[in-house]
Design a protein around this motif. Structure first.
Motif, PDB file in Angstrom:
ATOM      1  N   ALA A  15       9.515  -8.468   0.297  1.00  0.00           N
ATOM      2  CA  ALA A  15       8.531  -8.372   1.386  1.00  0.00           C
ATOM      3  C   ALA A  15       9.190  -7.813   2.640  1.00  0.00           C
ATOM      4  O   ALA A  15       8.638  -6.910   3.295  1.00  0.00           O
ATOM      5  N   ALA A  16      10.363  -8.324   2.961  1.00  0.00           N
ATOM      6  CA  ALA A  16      11.059  -7.871   4.181  1.00  0.00           C
ATOM      7  C   ALA A  16      11.372  -6.380   4.097  1.00  0.00           C
ATOM      8  O   ALA A  16      11.213  -5.645   5.078  1.00  0.00           O
ATOM      9  N   GLU A  60       3.502  -0.316   4.146  1.00  0.00           N
ATOM     10  CA  GLU A  60       2.561  -1.406   4.393  1.00  0.00           C
ATOM     11  C   GLU A  60       2.666  -2.477   3.320  1.00  0.00           C
ATOM     12  O   GLU A  60       2.499  -2.196   2.133  1.00  0.00           O
ATOM     13  N   LEU A  61       2.964  -3.681   3.773  1.00  0.00           N
ATOM     14  CA  LEU A  61       3.030  -4.821   2.861  1.00  0.00           C
ATOM     15  C   LEU A  61       1.652  -5.480   2.862  1.00  0.00           C
ATOM     16  O   LEU A  61       1.109  -5.792   3.915  1.00  0.00           O
ATOM     17  N   VAL A  62       1.097  -5.684   1.689  1.00  0.00           N
ATOM     18  CA  VAL A  62      -0.272  -6.214   1.620  1.00  0.00           C
ATOM     19  C   VAL A  62      -0.277  -7.717   1.347  1.00  0.00           C
ATOM     20  O   VAL A  62      -0.946  -8.480   2.027  1.00  0.00           O
ATOM     21  N   SER A  63       0.490  -8.168   0.355  1.00  0.00           N
ATOM     22  CA  SER A  63       0.466  -9.584   0.027  1.00  0.00           C
ATOM     23  C   SER A  63       1.711  -9.982  -0.779  1.00  0.00           C
ATOM     24  O   SER A  63       2.360  -9.121  -1.376  1.00  0.00           O
ATOM     25  N   VAL A  64       2.015 -11.262  -0.762  1.00  0.00           N
ATOM     26  CA  VAL A  64       3.092 -11.784  -1.614  1.00  0.00           C
ATOM     27  C   VAL A  64       2.604 -13.074  -2.253  1.00  0.00           C
ATOM     28  O   VAL A  64       1.744 -13.760  -1.696  1.00  0.00           O
ATOM     29  N   LYS A 115      11.604 -16.814  -5.631  1.00  0.00           N
ATOM     30  CA  LYS A 115      11.254 -16.981  -4.209  1.00  0.00           C
ATOM     31  C   LYS A 115      12.132 -16.089  -3.331  1.00  0.00           C
ATOM     32  O   LYS A 115      11.652 -15.448  -2.399  1.00  0.00           O
ATOM     33  N   ALA A 116      13.413 -16.066  -3.642  1.00  0.00           N
ATOM     34  CA  ALA A 116      14.340 -15.239  -2.851  1.00  0.00           C
ATOM     35  C   ALA A 116      14.020 -13.757  -3.020  1.00  0.00           C
ATOM     36  O   ALA A 116      14.033 -12.984  -2.057  1.00  0.00           O
ATOM     37  N   LYS A 168       8.106  -4.068   4.294  1.00  0.00           N
ATOM     38  CA  LYS A 168       7.560  -3.978   5.660  1.00  0.00           C
ATOM     39  C   LYS A 168       8.240  -2.892   6.471  1.00  0.00           C
ATOM     40  O   LYS A 168       7.645  -2.307   7.366  1.00  0.00           O
ATOM     41  N   LYS A 169       9.520  -2.654   6.154  1.00  0.00           N
ATOM     42  CA  LYS A 169      10.286  -1.683   6.957  1.00  0.00           C
ATOM     43  C   LYS A 169       9.883  -0.242   6.672  1.00  0.00           C
ATOM     44  O   LYS A 169       9.990   0.622   7.535  1.00  0.00           O
ATOM     45  N   ASP A 208      10.815 -12.831  -1.128  1.00  0.00           N
ATOM     46  CA  ASP A 208      11.089 -12.790   0.309  1.00  0.00           C
ATOM     47  C   ASP A 208      11.822 -11.508   0.686  1.00  0.00           C
ATOM     48  O   ASP A 208      11.460 -10.818   1.650  1.00  0.00           O
ATOM     49  N   LYS A 223       0.874  -1.167   0.000  1.00  0.00           N
ATOM     50  CA  LYS A 223       0.000   0.000   0.000  1.00  0.00           C
ATOM     51  C   LYS A 223       0.912   1.218   0.000  1.00  0.00           C
ATOM     52  O   LYS A 223       1.657   1.431   0.956  1.00  0.00           O
TER      53      LYS A 223
END
Lengths: 459, 94
Positions: free
Chosen positions: B60-61, B68-72, B53-54, B64-65, B57, B10
């Motif tokens: 996403a990390a 707002e992380l919504v989905s992966v 995948k890496a 978040k910092k 990941d 977001k």
């Protein structure tokens, strides 16, 4: 919002010496996180889902509803009066109707008013003078209900149309104040109207719902000298939370802004005095607690403000003299009739007029006191039965609706259908089932409703 | 067709941070960004499944910092029909 567990989260857990990471069913765990957990020998533990049923009485502390300690009047209608009024609504012989937040039951008098129109149409064929007189009488009755001058009242077909008329009457390109503050508790139609006007230059901001309520501090924080209008609901349709309109009006006016109140969710259940509450504009419709039918709504606009509003959602009934049939210029009506559009909803006006007469006859103040008593009963019983009551427990801060949230795996509309099989009309909305009584509801009926609701939710 | 990875945030800032981290973390190509509406932005990458995948990941990390992380989500073996679906996004990127 989903929680997402990444490899870095596992790494952090490891650094903190944790041997397990607990996550809930909504969490997404990336493959890298799973791999890291395996590598570092950290257990990923999925937390059990919360109980699925709405009734968790053993875990929830019962709350008690509060009412003002001293009361000047009798506290509403007597049992005898309620029983007498029940005769006016034939369906109440066999049904407990607490779905008034959606549609009130049909009264004999409202039906008779509709039949009068039908009879006139059948026997006379065309009787515009009588029909329009019916619309004017409805406007007068509405003016009486809210303590307005009839010249301050316009008729519309819905609150969507009414709000559109108001929003379109501001020249947003030239208006120095561009902001409209609305709320997250509005019935969505109101916000759609404002958002649609952004293309003309107005800017929409929202007052957030916090714990099911709107806070006065947020009005104070968000309403500023750039704000043209604050468009807010009197009562939140989801949980019945009722706002302090006078306090909002004071904030709004201190910033030189205007207050538009949507009273649809509660008109007919409490007294509205537009002068005392200092409301600039008000909209409402009749199919809920005003005992009418769909197809009609009303607009109130303070006399002193009328001149500034020039709606582009308009029509011939919004002109000073609709029967002049001029075609080359606009000549808005002097009064609030300037917000009107086309031929008025005559049949709905006949129904609305009679419905509002009943409300004025019973008395909004007495209805309010009666409903507060019923609210107290519904809140306390709902709480005792362990239902997830999401309405305010202070009945003075609450409209007629008492909302019960259903569990995640339950469908509120299914609950509504099941209750109907038990001859009880409740109203489903989103994840809640709403119990919305009126002056013709007895306390023991509320008891029956809450017990049956608990049964259905536990099935 | 390569594997696909998605990170949705977001707000734009978190999306840029995610995209940067994804590109740095693994051998992936950024297919594009999609502004879904309501402030939601999705970053789409492609590459071999391990890299994707890496990248997801790491994206996403990082997201978040800063926001707002919504989905992966990772689609390891996308159906060929998705190629058409992403054609528009690739063209938009050009």
């Amino acid at each position: 919002m989903k929680n997402i567990l990444t490899g870095e989260d596992i790494q952090q857990a490891r650094e903190q010496g944790k041997k397990e990471v607990i996550f809930d069913e909504k969490t997404i765990v990336t493959d890298i996180a799973k791999e890291a957990a395996r590598r570092f020998d950290i257990q990923l533990v999925k937390k059990e889902a919360a109980p699925k049923t709405a009734t968790v009485a053993e875990k929830r502390e019962p709350q008690r509803a509060t009412r003002p300690p001293s009361r000047a009047s009798s506290g509403g209608l007597s049992r005898e009066e309620v029983m007498e009024w029940k005769k006016e609504f034939p369906i109440l012989d066999s049904i407990i109707h607490v779905g008034n937040c959606s549609q009130s039951p049909q009264s004999k008098r409202v039906r008779q008013a509709i039949e009068q129109y039908m009879e006139s149409w059948l026997s006379i064929g065309m009787d515009w003078e009588y029909w329009i007189e019916g619309v004017i009488e409805a406007k007068n009755e509405f003016a009486r209900l809210i303590n307005a001058d009839p010249v301050e009242v316009a008729v519309s077909t819905s609150v969507s149309e009414a709000t559109s008329s108001i929003a379109s009457s501001i020249n947003w390109r030239q208006e120095p104040r561009k902001r409209v503050i609305t709320t997250e508790a509005e019935f969505p139609t109101v916000n759609y109207v404002w958002l649609a006007h952004q293309k003309y230059g107005c800017k929409v901001d929202f007052i957030p719902v916090r714990n099911g309520k709107l806070e006065l501090e947020d009005y104070d924080r968000l309403v500023d000298e750039e704000t043209k209008m604050v468009s807010t609901t009197h009562v939140y349709y989801q949980n019945g939370f009722k706002q302090d309109v006078k306090a909002i009006a004071d904030i709004v006016h201190s910033k030189g802004s205007l207050l538009l109140l949507d009273d649809y969710q509660s008109s007919g259940t409490h007294p509205i005095d537009v002068r005392e509450m200092d409301i600039d504009l008000l909209t409402t419709g009749n199919l809920k607690y005003l005992l009418g039918i769909p197809g009609i709504a009303f607009i109130y606009c303070k006399k002193e403000l009328l001149e500034q509003f020039k709606p582009s959602v308009t029509g011939w009934f919004g002109q000073e003299n609709p029967f002049d049939f001029h075609i080359r210029y606009l000549d808005y009506a002097q009064g609030a009739r300037r917000f009107e559009t086309g031929t008025p909803p005559v049949i709905a006006a006949f129904a609305a007029n009679e419905g509002m007469r009943i409300i004025n006859e019973v008395g909004p103040q007495r209805i309010k006191e009666h409903i507060e008593k019923l609210s107290e009963k519904a809140l306390n019983l709902g709480s005792e039965l362990g239902l997830n009551v999401i309405s305010p427990f202070d009945v003075t801060r609450k409209g007629p609706t008492t909302a019960i949230q259903v569990a995640e795996d339950q469908d509120s509309h299914h609950v509504e259908e099941e209750m109907k099989k038990k001859n009880i009309i409740v109203s489903a909305r989103g994840e809640a089932v709403r119990v919305a009584p009126h002056f013709f509801t007895l306390e023991e009926e509320i008891e029956t409703v809450m017990h049956e609701l608990a049964r259905v939710l536990n099935e | 067709m390569n594997s696909l990875g998605f990170v949705e945030t977001k707000g734009f800032v978190a999306a840029v941070e995610a995209a940067d981290a994804m590109a740095k973390a693994a051998n992936v190509t950024i297919v594009g960004t999609e502004r879904v509406g309501g402030g939601l932005v999705a970053i789409i990458v492609e590459g071999d499944v391990g890299s994707v995948k890496a990248a997801v990941d790491a994206g996403a990390a990082s997201a978040k910092k800063v926001g707002e992380l919504v989905s992966v989500h990772v689609i390891a073996r996308p159906n060929a029909a998705l190629e058409d679906f992403f054609k528009g996004i690739r063209e938009k990127k050009k």
